[in-house]
Design a protein around this motif. Structure first.
Motif, PDB file in Angstrom:
ATOM      1  N   LEU A 192       0.808  -1.214   0.000  1.00  0.00           N
ATOM      2  CA  LEU A 192       0.000   0.000   0.000  1.00  0.00           C
ATOM      3  C   LEU A 192       0.841   1.262   0.000  1.00  0.00           C
ATOM      4  N   GLN A 193       2.013   1.209   0.634  1.00  0.00           N
ATOM      5  CA  GLN A 193       2.892   2.377   0.609  1.00  0.00           C
ATOM      6  C   GLN A 193       3.364   2.666  -0.806  1.00  0.00           C
ATOM      7  N   ARG A 194       3.565   1.610  -1.582  1.00  0.00           N
ATOM      8  CA  ARG A 194       3.963   1.768  -2.990  1.00  0.00           C
ATOM      9  C   ARG A 194       2.899   2.567  -3.738  1.00  0.00           C
ATOM     10  N   TYR A 195       1.636   2.275  -3.451  1.00  0.00           N
ATOM     11  CA  TYR A 195       0.543   2.956  -4.156  1.00  0.00           C
ATOM     12  C   TYR A 195       0.537   4.453  -3.835  1.00  0.00           C
ATOM     13  N   ILE A 196       0.700   4.796  -2.555  1.00  0.00           N
ATOM     14  CA  ILE A 196       0.702   6.209  -2.170  1.00  0.00           C
ATOM     15  C   ILE A 196       1.853   6.954  -2.845  1.00  0.00           C
ATOM     16  N   LEU A 197       3.036   6.381  -2.815  1.00  0.00           N
ATOM     17  CA  LEU A 197       4.182   7.041  -3.442  1.00  0.00           C
ATOM     18  C   LEU A 197       3.988   7.167  -4.946  1.00  0.00           C
ATOM     19  N   HIS A 198       3.468   6.126  -5.551  1.00  0.00           N
ATOM     20  CA  HIS A 198       3.231   6.155  -7.003  1.00  0.00           C
ATOM     21  C   HIS A 198       2.300   7.301  -7.383  1.00  0.00           C
ATOM     22  N   LYS A 199       1.184   7.430  -6.690  1.00  0.00           N
ATOM     23  CA  LYS A 199       0.215   8.486  -7.021  1.00  0.00           C
ATOM     24  C   LYS A 199       0.790   9.868  -6.719  1.00  0.00           C
ATOM     25  N   THR A 200       1.546   9.984  -5.643  1.00  0.00           N
ATOM     26  CA  THR A 200       2.158  11.257  -5.289  1.00  0.00           C
ATOM     27  C   THR A 200       3.165  11.703  -6.345  1.00  0.00           C
ATOM     28  N   TYR A 201       4.040  10.785  -6.729  1.00  0.00           N
ATOM     29  CA  TYR A 201       5.087  11.132  -7.681  1.00  0.00           C
ATOM     30  C   TYR A 201       4.536  11.257  -9.094  1.00  0.00           C
ATOM     31  N   GLU A 202       3.430  10.610  -9.351  1.00  0.00           N
ATOM     32  CA  GLU A 202       2.751  10.787 -10.639  1.00  0.00           C
ATOM     33  C   GLU A 202       2.322  12.238 -10.805  1.00  0.00           C
ATOM     34  N   ARG A 203       1.820  12.839  -9.715  1.00  0.00           N
ATOM     35  CA  ARG A 203       1.409  14.243  -9.770  1.00  0.00           C
ATOM     36  C   ARG A 203       2.614  15.185  -9.775  1.00  0.00           C
ATOM     37  N   GLU A 204       3.602  14.896  -8.936  1.00  0.00           N
ATOM     38  CA  GLU A 204       4.700  15.826  -8.725  1.00  0.00           C
ATOM     39  C   GLU A 204       5.786  15.747  -9.793  1.00  0.00           C
ATOM     40  N   PHE A 205       6.045  14.526 -10.298  1.00  0.00           N
ATOM     41  CA  PHE A 205       7.155  14.337 -11.232  1.00  0.00           C
ATOM     42  C   PHE A 205       6.732  13.759 -12.584  1.00  0.00           C
ATOM     43  N   GLY A 206       5.487  13.350 -12.685  1.00  0.00           N
ATOM     44  CA  GLY A 206       5.004  12.810 -13.953  1.00  0.00           C
ATOM     45  C   GLY A 206       5.414  11.394 -14.231  1.00  0.00           C
ATOM     46  N   PHE A 207       5.678  10.608 -13.154  1.00  0.00           N
ATOM     47  CA  PHE A 207       5.981   9.176 -13.380  1.00  0.00           C
ATOM     48  C   PHE A 207       5.298   8.330 -12.321  1.00  0.00           C
TER      49      PHE A 207
END
Length: 207
Positions: A192-207
């Motif tokens: 679940l931590q992977r999911y939070i980081l993924h969505k966060t970095y998707e917004r902030e860094f585009g990946f």
């Protein structure tokens, strides 16, 4: 695969029971419970702790919307403000343990950038690694980057260290370094931590 493993364990278990002539009902019952756990528990445990496929994690979270422990993750990751507040209230109402209450309160406070509220509760968090993690976030938000780095040096969990270092590099406007640390944080995280980081970095860094 897990059913094959459970079947093999069952064979071994019953062989052992027969070989040692164990017919105690409690021992047999305990063996049955262990086998049942092996059959039923791994899918949830694997998903929440080890899964790295973000799409599968999202489907799992949406499938379990009625479980506040899972849906709070989805709400936080997708910045659903009203849901974050409502689910946190429900969790605070349900669980009265001081450390749990502190964790829920700190997560919500940091989400809404309420640093004073976060500072009220953060020292009540019992697991040291989470206390250090949230204390570091508070320091970063207060622009005490040197103080945050001192706390980060005490952390042994890689994804936490890299995630916090990414935040520090963003604050310093070192975006290339921030992206590199963010990549490392996501690659070291699971479940679940992977999911939070993924969505966060998707917004902030585009990946």
């Amino acid at each position: 695969m897990r059913y094959i493993i459970a079947f093999l364990i069952s064979l071994v278990a019953f062989f052992v029971l027969d070989y040692f002539d164990i017919n105690n009902i409690l021992m047999i019952g305990l063996m049955f419970i262990i086998i049942l756990i092996i059959i039923l528990a791994p899918p949830i445990l694997y998903t929440t702790l080890l899964q790295t496929d973000e799409d599968k994690l999202e489907r799992f979270l949406l499938k379990n919307k009625k479980n506040p422990h899972f849906y709070i993750i989805y709400a936080l990751a997708n910045e659903l403000d009203e849901e974050v507040n409502d689910i946190t209230e429900a969790l605070l109402h349900k669980y009265k343990q001081a450390s749990r209450q502190a964790t829920y309160s700190v997560v919500r406070a940091l989400y809404f950038k309420n640093l004073q509220e976060a500072k009220v509760h953060v020292n009540q968090i019992k697991p040291l690694k989470y206390k250090l993690y949230y204390q570091s976030i508070i320091l970063i938000e207060e622009d005490d980057l040197d103080g945050a780095e001192i706390l980060i040096e005490q952390m042994k969990t890689n994804w936490m260290r890299y995630a916090l270092l990414a935040e520090i590099e963003q604050k310093r406007n070192h975006l290339s370094n921030a992206r590199n640390y963010a990549h490392q944080a996501r690659s070291k995280s699971r479940g679940l931590q992977r999911y939070i980081l993924h969505k966060t970095y998707e917004r902030e860094f585009g990946f």
